[in-house]
Design an enzyme around this catalytic site. Structure first.
Site, PDB file in Angstrom:
ATOM      1  N   GLU A  39      -2.411  -6.754 -14.301  1.00  0.00           N
ATOM      2  CA  GLU A  39      -1.382  -7.784 -14.135  1.00  0.00           C
ATOM      3  C   GLU A  39      -1.411  -8.399 -12.735  1.00  0.00           C
ATOM      4  OE1 GLU A  39      -0.530  -5.138 -17.443  1.00  0.00           O
ATOM      5  OE2 GLU A  39      -0.828  -4.716 -15.309  1.00  0.00           O
ATOM      6  N   GLY A 231     -17.692 -11.855 -23.125  1.00  0.00           N
ATOM      7  CA  GLY A 231     -18.537 -11.433 -22.021  1.00  0.00           C
ATOM      8  C   GLY A 231     -19.582 -12.477 -21.674  1.00  0.00           C
ATOM      9  N   ALA A 259     -13.087  -8.739 -14.430  1.00  0.00           N
ATOM     10  CA  ALA A 259     -13.609 -10.011 -14.939  1.00  0.00           C
ATOM     11  C   ALA A 259     -12.735 -10.557 -16.075  1.00  0.00           C
ATOM     12  CB  ALA A 259     -15.046  -9.833 -15.418  1.00  0.00           C
ATOM     13  N   ASP A 261      -9.528 -10.128 -16.450  1.00  0.00           N
ATOM     14  CA  ASP A 261      -8.291 -10.663 -15.865  1.00  0.00           C
ATOM     15  C   ASP A 261      -8.549 -12.030 -15.239  1.00  0.00           C
ATOM     16  OD1 ASP A 261      -7.180  -8.155 -16.527  1.00  0.00           O
ATOM     17  OD2 ASP A 261      -7.862  -7.327 -14.625  1.00  0.00           O
ATOM     18  N   ASN A 285     -14.455 -19.054 -18.493  1.00  0.00           N
ATOM     19  CA  ASN A 285     -15.785 -18.466 -18.415  1.00  0.00           C
ATOM     20  C   ASN A 285     -16.309 -18.460 -16.983  1.00  0.00           C
ATOM     21  OD1 ASN A 285     -16.237 -17.750 -21.098  1.00  0.00           O
ATOM     22  ND2 ASN A 285     -16.978 -19.781 -21.647  1.00  0.00           N
TER      23      ASN A 285
END
Length: 593
Positions: A39, A231, A259, A261, A285
């Site tokens: 968070e 991913g 990554a 987050d 991305n």
């Protein structure tokens, strides 16, 4: 007065101890201190992208809690954090046991944040925000934390605040089935839903988890945006019945933690900027890829161009600026130079790393897919190719996958004599750092030991040695350790004793004396010599053995005033302990007893 928070998030942030070099935390001399939490990672990511964010949590009344609050507030995030005088701040340890693996250990049971409750939710903060973001981590911390999430969502719905949820399943906190049950109360109110395919599948167990389109369709609701994080393959989103797909970026990965987050921060910031869905996915991305190019959970995150932030173009361009080597063009989000030219090879190698971490117990296809970030269909296809070449195998009994026999064979070919210094370098460096003395690696060469490598300590020493030189095995600790491990006894010791006669001014060692010191080494588990090879110098050695290969030895050498009997006992035990952990695959500490 600070600007009103447009996004509010609630959840635990832990202090993070991170190793700066490769090796086990059991032996590394120091760590870096930072912080990490899904968070707060999101809140910092949003803040850097020009979106005012607020973070609600609890920390302990300890230095780590003070640091967590200070660092997050220093990034411009509005911090609403209670301080617990009794419970500690949670702790996370992150290390790199090898150059290709990352290990994360959590110490969060009974932490201050695990006592999070609705009482910590400030009045009107959620109601005045545009988005409330929660994750699947917080409900798993405790019943009171679950209730805090439920009440926060309830308040957001009543106020017309958009609710965003990242499933973010942490298997160490609870099973997929348990998390799915905990999220039942809030899932119906979620407007923007994020997750990897494996995570989305736990919310739709009736759907094939390898089919991203089917998952998105199953979880779609009127007015809901469902976003699948894929991913390196990019992302897909189903919004208003229309499927949008966006290609990922190939980058040189340093650290993937955080990554996801960063991806969510990119998507939500673009959404608040008024970008269309393709623009949101493009920025998401880019942010996720950039986060992988620097160590840390949030430190390498993207920033808006310009001091005050330049809005991204509607429908295209990420609008991001990145400093340092991990630069992407802010208009095109072109990946930095240096990616692998063959993506399928990268994916296959990542599966080998996952199987290596799984060990002999193996791993199910579902877990492999979740760990690697590949969908099940892709993972299955690559596993079949690895099995064809013998690099993976599947158990008949439970259908789990594990490493195949071809890998040890490949490793054994690499572990030829000329590669020993490369293989042993991390262990030698760690041992020298620990004992602050000279460390050698050697093997037998006829009746002598051949010095293959050495690591010198930071402090001054008066020991002379040269890689490539030789010394009589009979009067060196390394030679004695190898002779003990190889079972050389009786008449077999005579040639080694003769080689010590008049060599380089050191002592002559008789076969009888050599028999005695080998018996002593067999009893202790390590060999030693005191001023026999060089005046004023003492040495302790331990042998490593390997099936089908020659034994080697590692020694610690130092001045006699620093290497008395008590210190030699200590170093001998330390050598055995560290080599048991740090020795390359295929080598083991010789059992001499």
């Amino acid at each position: 007065m600070s600007a009103r928070a447009r996004v509010v998030t609630v959840g635990e942030t832990m202090a993070l101890l991170r190793s700066g070099t490769i090796g086990s935390l059991a032996h590394l001399p120091s760590v870096d201190i930072s912080l990490g939490g899904a968070e707060s990672n999101l809140a910092i990511g949003l803040q850097r992208l020009g979106v005012q964010a607020a973070w609600i949590s609890r920390v302990g009344a300890d230095p780590l809690g003070t640091r967590v609050v200070r660092e997050i507030r220093g990034e411009g995030v509005e911090v609403r954090c209670a301080v617990d005088p009794e419970r500690p701040t949670g702790l996370m340890l992150k290390s790199r046991p090898t150059g290709t693996t990352t290990r994360v250990d959590y110490y969060r049971a009974g932490s201050a944040a695990s006592a999070l409750s609705p009482a910590e939710l400030p009045g009107d903060l959620i109601e005045e925000a545009e988005i409330l973001h929660v994750s699947g981590i917080t409900p798993l911390l405790s019943p009171s934390a679950r209730e805090a999430v439920r009440i926060a969502v309830e308040r957001a719905v009543a106020a017309g605040t958009t609710v965003s949820l990242d499933v973010n399943h942490r298997s160490r906190l609870g099973s997929a089935e348990h998390l799915a049950a905990l999220l039942e109360d809030v899932l119906g109110h979620v407007d923007v839903l994020f997750g990897g395919t494996e995570e989305l599948a736990l919310l739709a167990p009736q759907v094939d988890g390898s089919d991203a389109r089917a998952l998105l369709t199953a979880l779609a609701r009127p007015g809901r945006e469902v976003v699948a994080k894929l991913g390196p393959d990019g992302a897909a989103a189903l919004v208003d019945g229309r499927l949008h797909e966006s290609a990922g970026h190939r980058v040189d990965v340093v650290d993937t933690v955080g990554a996801g987050d960063a991806f969510v921060a990119g998507y939500l910031s673009a959404r608040l900027d008024g970008q269309d869905v393709p623009g949101r996915l493009e920025r998401a991305n880019a942010c996720g890829a950039l986060a992988c190019t620097a160590p840390g959970d949030w430190e390498g995150g993207a920033r808006r161009r310009g001091a005050g932030g330049v809005p991204a173009r509607r429908g295209g361009g990420s609008g991001l600026a990145v400093s340092g080597a991990a630069r992407m063009d802010p208009m095109t989000t072109t990946p930095p130079p240096g990616p692998s030219p063959v993506g399928s090879v990268d994916k296959a190698l990542s599966l080998l790393e996952v199987l290596a971490e799984a060990g002999p117990e193996g791993m199910t296809l579902r877990d492999i897919s979740a760990e690697s970030g590949l969908n099940k269909a892709s993972a299955h296809r690559l596993l079949r190719a690895l099995m064809h070449r013998g690099f993976a195998e599947q158990a008949v009994t439970d259908q789990t996958y594990r490493l195949g026999a071809a890998l040890p064979l490949l490793a054994s070919r690499f572990e030829r004599e000329e590669n020993l210094p490369v293989l042993m370098a991390p262990a030698l460096a760690a041992i020298s750092q620990e004992v602050q003395e000279l460390v050698h690696l050697s093997r037998l060469d006829g009746p002598h030991v051949l010095y293959l490598d050495k690591v010198e300590p930071e402090r001054a020493l008066r020991v002379w040695s040269r890689v490539g030189s030789r010394a009589p095995a009979a009067r060196t600790a390394m030679g004695r350790a190898i002779l003990t491990a190889d079972g050389v006894r009786g008449a077999g010791l005579e040639s080694y004793a003769r080689a010590s006669e008049g060599a380089d001014g050191g002592r002559t060692v008789t076969a009888a004396h050599l028999e005695e010191v080998i018996a002593e080494a067999q009893r202790r588990g390590w060999a030693s010599e005191v001023e026999e090879n060089e005046a004023g110098i003492a040495c302790v050695g331990v042998a490593l053995v390997r099936p089908g290969g020659r034994s080697v030895a590692v020694s610690v050498t130092g001045p006699i005033e620093r290497m008395d009997a008590a210190r030699r006992e200590e170093v001998g035990a330390l050598l055995r302990e560290q080599l048991a952990t740090l020795a390359p695959t295929g080598f083991s500490v010789a059992e001499l007893g």
